[in-house]
Design a protein around this motif. Structure first.
Motif, PDB file in Angstrom:
ATOM      1  N   VAL A  95     -62.454   7.692   0.755  1.00  0.00           N
ATOM      2  CA  VAL A  95     -63.753   8.007   0.163  1.00  0.00           C
ATOM      3  C   VAL A  95     -63.778   7.465  -1.262  1.00  0.00           C
ATOM      4  N   VAL A 155     -65.791   7.092  -4.698  1.00  0.00           N
ATOM      5  CA  VAL A 155     -66.889   7.587  -5.521  1.00  0.00           C
ATOM      6  C   VAL A 155     -67.315   6.431  -6.421  1.00  0.00           C
ATOM      7  N   GLU A 208     -68.532   6.465   1.313  1.00  0.00           N
ATOM      8  CA  GLU A 208     -68.883   6.203  -0.086  1.00  0.00           C
ATOM      9  C   GLU A 208     -69.810   7.301  -0.601  1.00  0.00           C
ATOM     10  N   TYR A 209     -69.552   7.676  -1.838  1.00  0.00           N
ATOM     11  CA  TYR A 209     -70.426   8.628  -2.513  1.00  0.00           C
ATOM     12  C   TYR A 209     -70.914   7.968  -3.794  1.00  0.00           C
ATOM     13  N   ARG A 210     -72.225   7.698  -3.877  1.00  0.00           N
ATOM     14  CA  ARG A 210     -72.805   7.064  -5.058  1.00  0.00           C
ATOM     15  C   ARG A 210     -73.372   8.137  -5.973  1.00  0.00           C
ATOM     16  N   ILE A 240     -69.513  15.575 -10.547  1.00  0.00           N
ATOM     17  CA  ILE A 240     -69.975  15.441  -9.165  1.00  0.00           C
ATOM     18  C   ILE A 240     -70.881  16.597  -8.746  1.00  0.00           C
ATOM     19  N   ARG A 285     -74.053  17.742  -2.698  1.00  0.00           N
ATOM     20  CA  ARG A 285     -74.162  16.417  -2.066  1.00  0.00           C
ATOM     21  C   ARG A 285     -72.800  15.919  -1.593  1.00  0.00           C
ATOM     22  N   PHE A 286     -71.774  16.114  -2.420  1.00  0.00           N
ATOM     23  CA  PHE A 286     -70.444  15.591  -2.093  1.00  0.00           C
ATOM     24  C   PHE A 286     -69.845  16.317  -0.886  1.00  0.00           C
ATOM     25  N   THR A 311     -70.321  14.529   2.361  1.00  0.00           N
ATOM     26  CA  THR A 311     -69.413  13.386   2.565  1.00  0.00           C
ATOM     27  C   THR A 311     -68.075  13.873   3.105  1.00  0.00           C
TER      28      THR A 311
END
Length: 487
Positions: free
Chosen positions: A386, A388, A414-416, A462, A466-467, A470
């Motif tokens: 993952v 970030v 992926e975490y944008r 973060i 939302r995270f 993921t």
């Protein structure tokens, strides 16, 4: 009558002795055949192929591996020429066949190959192509080529600091050989960006595998810009790719003579191998990963062999791109069912032999964009990496990590981050172009300005809600059931 009985007794004893002797011989023969069979099946059957071998396939492998041992000296020489020619293609290979020397120039790498004897003066790093062996079409034609043997030819920030190697057929050549070697040389640099694990694998270890693996360890490494720390760090890799001690030109002086030479390393793409472009046409990124597993003795091949609860490795940066709410992130990860390992010590992560085993025991690896994500190489097949993605500075992320991951047999997530998750919002405000129009920073100040702003000055806070989504997806991928209602 008594004599007859004695005679019959002797005959029975003799027959019994012969039977025992025959049985003993048969048993020994069976044991010998058994060991030959076991050794035969075990010989050179590498797990990387992931296929079930038949007897015919095993025999083919065995014959191929033993070919060089049974041919005569002329065939050995031709075989070496064949292997060296595999490093080139098209017109370059034709030129090597006709002249004895040719170079392959790509967008990143420059590799020059000599398939005839060479003399290398270690004091000047001049590779002398012996005119008596060259097959130039125009009589008397000479050649001189300068190579900085590092797989980042297009990077002006590093290439000018790499020691140049001059390849020449001009006179005079060194008169005598101080050291004679039976196997070819591969010349490369351990300078540049070594010390950074991404660049170590990207520009050294993977290109070295691509370039030298086909020689089956029968090759000498000559390392310019010799860094003892780098050599020590990857000593297991070097010892598996070469049967010989590394030659350091600063220490091993004099003139060394080889039956052929390769200057520079082949580079295909970031953290990857192009099967269609590699010397023998069958090396792939899974093959490289299997090589790494064997080299560092990593026991876990598949993510489904990992522990339950699943282990998540969090790469915790200590300077830039730090997770400002890391404690809350870890708590949330544990609530989801992960056992979390935090890697924050540069010293700990630099011990590649130990740290690779830690990563190999994990199902998921999480980290902000940076060199540490290259440790994904050690994850088991089916593991999840993952990334970030920080705000801004996005253009290199895909080629660095999102594209290589799937080719390694891994799942990439992926975490944008959003502007409000960046520490830059505290400095400039959410409406500032630095947050709303990140491309404008690079447009005005170029690469250096963008790097300074988004890589060197930015930390991350973060959004846990939302995270969490993921990480739930990561759990599903590695086959762990979770109670989404409680997550």
């Amino acid at each position: 009558m008594v004599e007859k009985e004695r005679s019959l007794g002797k005959m029975e004893k003799g027959r019994g002795g012969r039977l025992i002797l025959f049985a003993t011989q048969a048993l020994c023969g069976f044991i010998l055949l058994h060991f030959m069979y076991v050794e035969f099946l075990a010989y050179k059957v590498t797990p990387s192929k992931q296929i079930k071998f038949t007897g015919r396939q095993i025999l083919s492998e065995w014959k191929a591996d033993h070919l060089i041992n049974v041919v005569n000296n002329d065939d050995q020489h031709q075989s070496l020429q064949y292997l060296l020619s595999r490093l080139l293609g098209g017109e370059d290979r034709s030129k090597l066949d006709s002249t004895g020397f040719a170079c392959d120039k790509g967008s990143w790498s420059l590799v020059c190959v000599a398939d005839k004897p060479v003399k290398i003066d270690m004091s000047t790093m001049r590779v002398h192509l012996q005119p008596s062996h060259l097959r130039f079409t125009p009589a008397g034609e000479n050649t001189t080529t300068v190579v900085r043997p590092y797989a980042m030819q297009g990077n002006p920030y590093v290439i000018n600091d790499i020691t140049p190697v001059t390849i020449t057929s001009s006179e005079p050549e060194p008169p005598t050989c101080d050291h004679n070697h039976q196997h070819p040389a591969v010349i490369f640099s351990s300078g540049g960006y070594t010390g950074n694990i991404f660049h170590e694998f990207n520009e050294n270890i993977i290109p070295l595998f691509i370039t030298s693996r086909l020689f089956r360890s029968k090759v000498h490494f000559i390392v310019v810009d010799h860094k003892p720390s780098f050599i020590q760090k990857y000593r297991r890799v070097f010892s598996r790719l070469s049967d010989h001690e590394i030659i350091d030109p600063a220490v091993d002086s004099g003139v060394h003579c080889f039956p052929g030479a390769v200057t520079g390393l082949k580079f295909h793409k970031f953290l990857g191998v192009n099967t269609s472009d590699n010397p023998q046409g069958y090396y792939s990124m899974p093959d490289f990963r299997e090589f790494i597993r064997q080299t560092f003795r990593l026991k876990t091949r598949s993510v489904f062999e990992t522990q339950n609860p699943p282990v998540l490795l969090l790469i915790s940066r200590q300077t830039t791109r730090k997770f400002l709410n890391q404690a809350e992130m870890v708590k949330m990860m544990e609530e989801l069912g992960f056992r979390v390992i935090i890697a924050s010590s540069a010293k700990e992560m630099s011990n590649v032999e130990k740290f690779s085993r830690v990563i190999n025991s994990c199902s998921v690896m999480v980290g902000a964009h940076g060199a540490g994500l290259a440790n994904e190489i050690f994850l088991p097949d089916g593991g999840v990496m993952v990334q970030v993605r920080p705000l801004g500075f996005q253009w290199d992320v895909d080629s660095f990590y999102s594209e290589p991951g799937p080719e390694m047999g891994l799942k990439y997530l992926e975490y944008r981050i959003e502007p409000e998750e960046s520490s830059l919002a505290d400095v400039y405000g959410l409406d500032h172009p630095v947050l709303r129009d990140t491309a404008s920073v690079a447009a005005k100040g170029g690469y250096e300005a963008a790097r300074e702003m988004y890589l060197d000055k930015q930390d991350l806070r973060i959004d846990l809600d939302r995270f969490r989504e993921t990480l739930i997806e990561a759990l599903r991928i590695v086959g762990r059931r979770i109670d989404v209602s409680n997550a």
